[in-house]
Design a protein around this motif. Sequence first.
Motif, mmCIF file in Angstrom:
data_model
loop_
_atom_site.group_PDB
_atom_site.id
_atom_site.type_symbol
_atom_site.label_atom_id
_atom_site.label_comp_id
_atom_site.label_asym_id
_atom_site.label_seq_id
_atom_site.Cartn_x
_atom_site.Cartn_y
_atom_site.Cartn_z
ATOM 1 N N PRO A 1 0.846 -1.187 0.000
ATOM 2 C CA PRO A 1 0.000 0.000 0.000
ATOM 3 C C PRO A 1 0.883 1.239 0.000
ATOM 4 N N LEU A 2 0.255 2.390 -0.119
ATOM 5 C CA LEU A 2 1.002 3.636 -0.076
ATOM 6 C C LEU A 2 1.206 4.144 1.346
ATOM 7 N N VAL A 3 0.188 4.069 2.202
ATOM 8 C CA VAL A 3 0.210 4.737 3.512
ATOM 9 C C VAL A 3 0.170 3.709 4.640
ATOM 10 N N GLY A 4 1.021 3.913 5.639
ATOM 11 C CA GLY A 4 1.022 3.081 6.836
ATOM 12 C C GLY A 4 1.361 3.890 8.066
ATOM 13 N N TRP A 5 1.300 3.227 9.214
ATOM 14 C CA TRP A 5 1.615 3.861 10.485
ATOM 15 C C TRP A 5 3.098 3.669 10.813
ATOM 16 N N GLY A 6 3.703 4.720 11.288
ATOM 17 C CA GLY A 6 5.115 4.650 11.632
ATOM 18 C C GLY A 6 5.419 3.639 12.719
ATOM 19 N N GLU A 7 4.496 3.467 13.665
ATOM 20 C CA GLU A 7 4.735 2.543 14.768
ATOM 21 C C GLU A 7 4.798 1.097 14.293
ATOM 22 N N ALA A 8 4.151 0.792 13.166
ATOM 23 C CA ALA A 8 4.131 -0.586 12.658
ATOM 24 C C ALA A 8 5.255 -0.849 11.669
ATOM 25 N N LYS A 9 6.061 0.150 11.396
ATOM 26 C CA LYS A 9 7.044 0.027 10.328
ATOM 27 C C LYS A 9 8.046 -1.087 10.577
ATOM 28 N N ALA A 10 8.458 -1.255 11.812
ATOM 29 C CA ALA A 10 9.492 -2.251 12.116
ATOM 30 C C ALA A 10 8.981 -3.675 11.915
ATOM 31 N N THR A 11 7.683 -3.903 12.118
ATOM 32 C CA THR A 11 7.143 -5.257 12.024
ATOM 33 C C THR A 11 6.369 -5.496 10.741
ATOM 34 N N ASN A 12 5.790 -4.436 10.153
ATOM 35 C CA ASN A 12 5.028 -4.567 8.917
ATOM 36 C C ASN A 12 5.789 -3.881 7.784
ATOM 37 N N GLY A 13 5.757 -2.590 7.766
ATOM 38 C CA GLY A 13 6.626 -1.814 6.882
ATOM 39 C C GLY A 13 6.368 -1.986 5.400
ATOM 40 N N TRP A 14 5.171 -2.411 5.011
ATOM 41 C CA TRP A 14 4.888 -2.579 3.594
ATOM 42 C C TRP A 14 4.639 -1.246 2.888
ATOM 43 N N ALA A 15 4.127 -0.264 3.607
ATOM 44 C CA ALA A 15 3.790 1.009 2.971
ATOM 45 C C ALA A 15 5.044 1.713 2.468
ATOM 46 N N LEU A 16 4.839 2.583 1.475
ATOM 47 C CA LEU A 16 5.941 3.401 0.974
ATOM 48 C C LEU A 16 6.097 4.682 1.775
ATOM 49 N N ILE A 17 5.020 5.105 2.471
ATOM 50 C CA ILE A 17 5.046 6.332 3.262
ATOM 51 C C ILE A 17 4.400 6.028 4.607
ATOM 52 N N HIS A 18 5.047 6.454 5.685
ATOM 53 C CA HIS A 18 4.523 6.223 7.039
ATOM 54 C C HIS A 18 4.405 7.555 7.777
ATOM 55 N N TRP A 19 3.366 7.648 8.607
ATOM 56 C CA TRP A 19 3.234 8.762 9.535
ATOM 57 C C TRP A 19 3.094 8.200 10.942
ATOM 58 N N ASP A 20 3.802 8.800 11.887
ATOM 59 C CA ASP A 20 3.635 8.372 13.277
ATOM 60 C C ASP A 20 2.525 9.181 13.930
ATOM 61 N N ARG A 21 2.280 8.917 15.205
ATOM 62 C CA ARG A 21 1.154 9.570 15.879
ATOM 63 C C ARG A 21 1.322 11.083 15.975
ATOM 64 N N ALA A 22 2.568 11.544 15.913
ATOM 65 C CA ALA A 22 2.822 12.981 15.967
ATOM 66 C C ALA A 22 2.743 13.637 14.592
#
Length: 622
Positions: free
Chosen positions: A391-412
Amino acid sequence: MVVRALTAMLLVVSTLVATDTGARASAPEVDGWTAPLSTRGRYVVDATGARFKLKSGNWHGASGTWTGSGDTAVDANHHAGENAHRIPMGLDRAPVGEIVASFAELGLNSVRLPFSNEMIRDARPVADADVAANPQLRGRTPLQVYDAVVAALTGAGLAVILNNHTNTTRWCCGVDGNERWNSAQTAAAWEQDWVFMAARYRDNPRVVGADLYNEVRRDVFDDPNWGLGDAHDWFAASQRAGERILAEANPNLLIIVEGINWYGLPVDGFDHGRPTLTPVGRLSHTLTVSGKLVYSAHFYDYTGSRHSGATGVGETSDPRYRDLSREELFATLYREAFYVAAESGRHFTAPVWISEFGVGGSPGTGAAQRAWFGNFVDYLIQADADFAYWPLVGWGEAKATNGWALIHWDRAGVRSTVRDGGDWRAADWDRLVAAPGRTGPVAPVARWSMLSPDHGDFVRSARMRAAGDWDGGARKAACPDGQRLIGLSHSGNRGLCTDVSGIGTTAAYQVVTDERHVTPDWASGYTKFQCPAGHVMTGYAVRGAVVSSALCTAVTGALGAGGRTVWFDRGDNRPAGEPGGEFAYQRSKGQCADGEYAGGVAFTRRIGSSGGPAALFCRPLR
């Protein structure tokens, strides 16, 4: 700074354009392409005839992220712990303008935007927290948020492909109630939803496509099929829905049909597999509006030609795509999908859009997955293929375990992309989006179209649809307007149409059911239906296997004299190279040459004969 400035501009655009009744304002014609899109052979082109390569990504969320158990408000009950809140992912963390600008920054020109049928009727407003970074969207329903996202994307010059991903708003794609277009709803309701969605954005020219359904697959009891004519026939359902969208809602949309994703029980010893686009070579779609069909397929390393992608329950001993050598992978990709675009001048020739592929970008991704991704990107580049990353968009907190997205944003709201360092996919991604390929004008090509009245009428002429029932009680087939009949099969009722060496046709037609126009006797002892002077065959009708009538359409200019008889009741009789391709697999077929037209059909009902077409009267166009 550029991203933030563009963000502010797009926020204004989205606020002005999105309304509670849908995004209806015309998008500006900017960024080097002009809507609408259509196809020429294997290429998607814009309104000027220039190639428009779909460099796309999937902005998921509105189709659902809930895994199907537990409280939907709990993030842990959503795929990878990422809760999209029934709307496109990330609107709680970043302004819509910043998200959209990030897509363009990555080199994309288009977005596949999934939705669920449930989303269309979901009247519950999103919570304020779900759009915390986009306060202008507070109080809106999921569909109204979807409207605003469409407006922001198209306002930035990106093309949008609507994708009916699920029936219900939950994560797919297993045995989850979303297996088929009619798993949790009727086929009629599904079609009507598509007419509604296509009409909703018809005044926005940058909404360019309708991706009809995602990963059609087996449920607990039943398989989908390609052409059996029953309630699980994906070929027939997609043909019917595509026609309705073009006729009733928006004639400018690309109609995108994905192959069958899975059939059979995923158990060693039982028949099962992933057909993808392999059936298209034998049975392809023909739309009344030519130049609007695109085929699509999905490929992931963990699936395979006969592997469901499961681990544990549902896992078989079949190889996954990542288990194949580079050479084996390339041969498999061609056989399962890419031949549709690679083989020109066939009834099935069309653009192939790989509308999903992807891999995790975390440091822990295995060597086999990394090798597969590199090889797959190489093949996309080699094939000059249209694509959409998932996918294009994911959560930064999940990046280490999922990390499929090309762009991540964290809660901040802090953004990181595949290019920000530490993501092993960056080099492959940059190679893909920057790869050279066909650009500029694409010359018009001859069209070849299959007629398949296997289970009922297959009238692809808008003129003849308006004319009504021209042979009551018979199964009727007619070429798209502007094409003529050039081939028939002896059994199975298949036909082949073309506009090669084109001639102009008119709205005038005759339905021929006797021999009054026959001269000379070009098939002695056989019943012959021959078109009158100045007419070409553009269709036919059958009752059972027996020829019922010939549909003859008047042309705008003079036709050549003479003709020849092409017999095919005992074997194929087709021009060298078989232009148009295999249109009636394992059936005897007859076909006129490119510079000819079918001026008549002969058949017999004598003992031992079926009454199916036995000969064509092939006459010169000029």
